[in-house]
Design a protein around this motif. Structure first.
Motif, PDB file in Angstrom:
ATOM      1  N   ARG A  21      87.467  56.027  35.444  1.00 56.50           N
ATOM      2  CA  ARG A  21      88.177  55.451  34.515  1.00 56.50           C
ATOM      3  C   ARG A  21      87.888  55.392  33.033  1.00 56.50           C
ATOM      4  O   ARG A  21      89.072  55.887  32.327  1.00 56.50           O
ATOM      5  N   MET A  22      86.757  55.593  32.581  1.00 54.33           N
ATOM      6  CA  MET A  22      85.917  55.978  31.638  1.00 54.33           C
ATOM      7  C   MET A  22      86.249  56.796  31.180  1.00 54.33           C
ATOM      8  O   MET A  22      86.980  56.866  30.116  1.00 54.33           O
ATOM      9  N   LEU A  23      86.725  58.076  31.947  1.00 53.81           N
ATOM     10  CA  LEU A  23      86.303  59.602  31.721  1.00 53.81           C
ATOM     11  C   LEU A  23      87.859  59.530  31.219  1.00 53.81           C
ATOM     12  O   LEU A  23      87.946  61.174  30.093  1.00 53.81           O
ATOM     13  N   VAL A  24      88.659  59.257  31.692  1.00 54.25           N
ATOM     14  CA  VAL A  24      90.324  59.489  31.368  1.00 54.25           C
ATOM     15  C   VAL A  24      90.756  58.654  30.017  1.00 54.25           C
ATOM     16  O   VAL A  24      91.763  59.547  30.161  1.00 54.25           O
ATOM     17  N   THR A  25      89.974  58.116  29.282  1.00 56.50           N
ATOM     18  CA  THR A  25      90.484  57.622  28.244  1.00 56.50           C
ATOM     19  C   THR A  25      89.951  58.227  27.081  1.00 56.50           C
ATOM     20  O   THR A  25      89.385  59.255  26.851  1.00 56.50           O
ATOM     21  N   PRO A  26      91.069  58.187  25.851  1.00 57.11           N
ATOM     22  CA  PRO A  26      90.933  58.670  24.791  1.00 57.11           C
ATOM     23  C   PRO A  26      89.477  58.233  24.523  1.00 57.11           C
ATOM     24  O   PRO A  26      89.173  59.196  22.630  1.00 57.11           O
ATOM     25  N   LEU A  27      88.558  57.909  24.484  1.00 52.32           N
ATOM     26  CA  LEU A  27      87.460  57.176  23.912  1.00 52.32           C
ATOM     27  C   LEU A  27      86.047  58.863  24.361  1.00 52.32           C
ATOM     28  O   LEU A  27      85.914  59.831  24.761  1.00 52.32           O
ATOM     29  N   SER A  28      85.566  59.338  22.457  1.00 53.95           N
ATOM     30  CA  SER A  28      84.803  59.976  22.607  1.00 53.95           C
ATOM     31  C   SER A  28      83.242  59.473  23.529  1.00 53.95           C
ATOM     32  O   SER A  28      83.329  58.883  23.976  1.00 53.95           O
ATOM     33  N   ARG A  29      83.034  61.030  23.638  1.00 54.61           N
ATOM     34  CA  ARG A  29      81.763  61.840  25.152  1.00 54.61           C
ATOM     35  C   ARG A  29      80.952  60.624  24.599  1.00 54.61           C
ATOM     36  O   ARG A  29      80.257  59.879  25.212  1.00 54.61           O
ATOM     37  N   SER A  30      80.400  60.631  23.689  1.00 58.36           N
ATOM     38  CA  SER A  30      79.153  60.174  22.563  1.00 58.36           C
ATOM     39  C   SER A  30      79.363  58.823  22.394  1.00 58.36           C
ATOM     40  O   SER A  30      78.696  57.818  22.812  1.00 58.36           O
ATOM     41  N   SER A  31      80.552  58.539  22.083  1.00 58.86           N
ATOM     42  CA  SER A  31      80.501  56.833  22.093  1.00 58.86           C
ATOM     43  C   SER A  31      79.983  56.318  23.221  1.00 58.86           C
ATOM     44  O   SER A  31      79.849  55.143  23.348  1.00 58.86           O
ATOM     45  N   LEU A  32      81.038  57.019  24.643  1.00 56.73           N
ATOM     46  CA  LEU A  32      80.149  56.152  25.770  1.00 56.73           C
ATOM     47  C   LEU A  32      79.067  56.233  26.532  1.00 56.73           C
ATOM     48  O   LEU A  32      78.496  54.791  26.261  1.00 56.73           O
ATOM     49  N   LEU A  33      77.471  56.603  25.249  1.00 52.62           N
ATOM     50  CA  LEU A  33      76.844  56.899  25.360  1.00 52.62           C
ATOM     51  C   LEU A  33      76.397  55.765  24.936  1.00 52.62           C
ATOM     52  O   LEU A  33      75.072  55.276  24.329  1.00 52.62           O
ATOM     53  N   ILE A  34      77.085  56.000  22.857  1.00 54.17           N
ATOM     54  CA  ILE A  34      76.116  55.328  22.608  1.00 54.17           C
ATOM     55  C   ILE A  34      76.272  53.703  22.421  1.00 54.17           C
ATOM     56  O   ILE A  34      75.736  52.899  22.194  1.00 54.17           O
ATOM     57  N   GLY A  35      77.532  53.365  22.958  1.00 52.57           N
ATOM     58  CA  GLY A  35      78.077  52.029  22.924  1.00 52.57           C
ATOM     59  C   GLY A  35      77.799  51.600  24.054  1.00 52.57           C
ATOM     60  O   GLY A  35      76.988  49.969  23.639  1.00 52.57           O
ATOM     61  N   ARG A  36      76.698  52.358  24.707  1.00 50.57           N
ATOM     62  CA  ARG A  36      76.503  51.732  26.208  1.00 50.57           C
ATOM     63  C   ARG A  36      75.204  51.507  26.274  1.00 50.57           C
ATOM     64  O   ARG A  36      74.468  50.654  26.327  1.00 50.57           O
ATOM     65  N   ALA A  37      74.156  52.217  25.356  1.00 51.86           N
ATOM     66  CA  ALA A  37      72.778  52.300  24.834  1.00 51.86           C
ATOM     67  C   ALA A  37      72.725  51.018  23.257  1.00 51.86           C
ATOM     68  O   ALA A  37      71.750  49.768  23.567  1.00 51.86           O
ATOM     69  N   LEU A  38      73.923  50.766  22.653  1.00 51.07           N
ATOM     70  CA  LEU A  38      73.263  49.950  21.696  1.00 51.07           C
ATOM     71  C   LEU A  38      73.325  48.451  22.093  1.00 51.07           C
ATOM     72  O   LEU A  38      73.338  47.307  21.964  1.00 51.07           O
ATOM     73  N   LYS A  39      74.734  48.440  23.523  1.00 48.79           N
ATOM     74  CA  LYS A  39      74.293  47.071  24.137  1.00 48.79           C
ATOM     75  C   LYS A  39      72.969  46.622  24.888  1.00 48.79           C
ATOM     76  O   LYS A  39      72.522  45.097  24.250  1.00 48.79           O
ATOM     77  N   GLU A  40      72.276  47.343  25.122  1.00 53.63           N
ATOM     78  CA  GLU A  40      70.800  46.606  25.153  1.00 53.63           C
ATOM     79  C   GLU A  40      70.262  46.241  24.553  1.00 53.63           C
ATOM     80  O   GLU A  40      69.566  45.664  24.392  1.00 53.63           O
ATOM     81  N   MET A  41      70.501  47.084  22.967  1.00 56.71           N
ATOM     82  CA  MET A  41      69.977  46.308  21.763  1.00 56.71           C
ATOM     83  C   MET A  41      70.994  45.150  21.575  1.00 56.71           C
ATOM     84  O   MET A  41      69.272  44.461  20.797  1.00 56.71           O
ATOM     85  N   VAL A  42      71.437  44.464  21.686  1.00 59.95           N
ATOM     86  CA  VAL A  42      71.977  43.530  21.536  1.00 59.95           C
ATOM     87  C   VAL A  42      71.138  41.770  22.340  1.00 59.95           C
ATOM     88  O   VAL A  42      70.522  41.134  21.761  1.00 59.95           O
ATOM     89  N   PRO A  43      70.649  42.430  23.075  1.00 52.04           N
ATOM     90  CA  PRO A  43      69.676  40.841  24.195  1.00 52.04           C
ATOM     91  C   PRO A  43      67.627  41.168  22.748  1.00 52.04           C
ATOM     92  O   PRO A  43      67.208  40.733  23.442  1.00 52.04           O
ATOM     93  N   LEU A  44      68.232  43.080  23.212  1.00 44.67           N
ATOM     94  CA  LEU A  44      66.987  43.218  22.953  1.00 44.67           C
ATOM     95  C   LEU A  44      66.693  42.270  21.296  1.00 44.67           C
ATOM     96  O   LEU A  44      65.054  42.368  20.705  1.00 44.67           O
TER      97      LEU A  44
END
Length: 270
Positions: free
Chosen positions: A108-131
């Motif tokens: 479902r995320m892949l069919v959104t207009p979000l860029s593929r790189s943002s899917l990776l960077i957004g998820r990785a940066l999410k991990e940095m918040v608790p870190l």
């Protein structure tokens, strides 16, 4: 003869809004943070883990190798713990993607207009918040125990960890995509690479007293340059060669990780 004139009407063509990369990253990051904020217990438990490691391993290191580390063990060990939490946190992000494969959320995320790189960077940066939360707690607790905080170097060090974490998290997502039909392989590969990287970085124990082959292997380990850079930055030295090499290692890891991760994500959409 009467000529019928039909007025022309300019039809407004709906145009899709321009993609804003920063907005896409923010959307993905906010989506990934919601489950974390709904479960504060796991977040708090993750923040306590580095303190437990410092409390159990730090005194042993201080008693056995305090002299060889220049006297102040915490100045040497605390930055390494921050790197370790980044390593553990971002290298396991692919496990979340495996769960999304099972529920269909990834498709479902892949069919959104979000860029593929943002899917990776957004998820990785999410991990940095608790870190980052862990880093603040660790620094606050260790400052009364002879840990000398240099704010400028610490901020640069945390930014460097964020860049490195994006690359490592992207590799983790690429691994999850590659083994999505055999998800048990994710943990086997992750553990196989994780501990050699830790040991050969000099994160927990100095490599100066180790055999020659370990010193040679450490030169090919990008994590060792990041660890050296963090120790240098947290000591207050921002402009030095270890920081430069650590920055290069973090940027190269981020570029390679994003390249591999985006290609893997594009193939998974086919």
């Amino acid at each position: 003869m009467t000529i019928l004139t039909v007025p022309t009407v300019d039809l407004a063509v709906d145009q899709q809004p321009r993609r804003n990369f920063a907005r896409d990253v923010r959307i993905v990051m906010a989506r990934e943070l919601k489950p974390v904020l709904r479960d504060p217990f796991s977040l708090l438990f993750g923040m306590i883990q580095p303190l437990v490691f410092l409390g159990l391993f730090g005194p042993l290191l201080s008693g056995s190798m305090g002299g060889s580390l220049g006297g102040n063990v915490w100045q040497w060990f605390v930055p390494a713990i921050l790197v370790m939490t980044t390593l553990f946190g971002t290298s396991t992000t692919g496990a979340n993607l495996l769960f999304e494969f099972q529920t269909g959320a990834h498709e479902r995320m892949l069919v959104t207009p979000l860029s593929r790189s943002s899917l990776l960077i957004g998820r990785a940066l999410k991990e940095m918040v608790p870190l980052f939360g862990q880093a603040i707690i660790v620094i606050a607790v260790m400052t009364p125990f002879a840990f000398d905080l240099h704010v400028g170097g610490a901020l640069v060090g945390l930014a460097l960890l964020a860049v490195f974490g994006v690359g490592l998290g992207s590799f983790s997502y690429a691994l999850a995509i590659a083994v999505r039909k055999q998800d048990w392989m994710f943990w086997m590969v992750q553990q196989t690479f994780l501990f050699p990287l830790m040991i050969l970085s000099g994160m927990l124990l100095p490599l100066e007293s180790g055999p020659g082959w370990m010193k040679v292997a450490a030169k090919f380990n990008p994590l060792s340059y990041v660890v050296d850079a963090e120790r240098t930055l947290f000591s207050g030295d921002v402009f030095s060669s270890p920081v430069l090499w650590g920055g290069i290692a973090a940027v190269v890891t981020a570029v390679l990780g994003l390249t591999v991760g985006i290609r893997a994500m594009l193939r998974s959409a086919d």
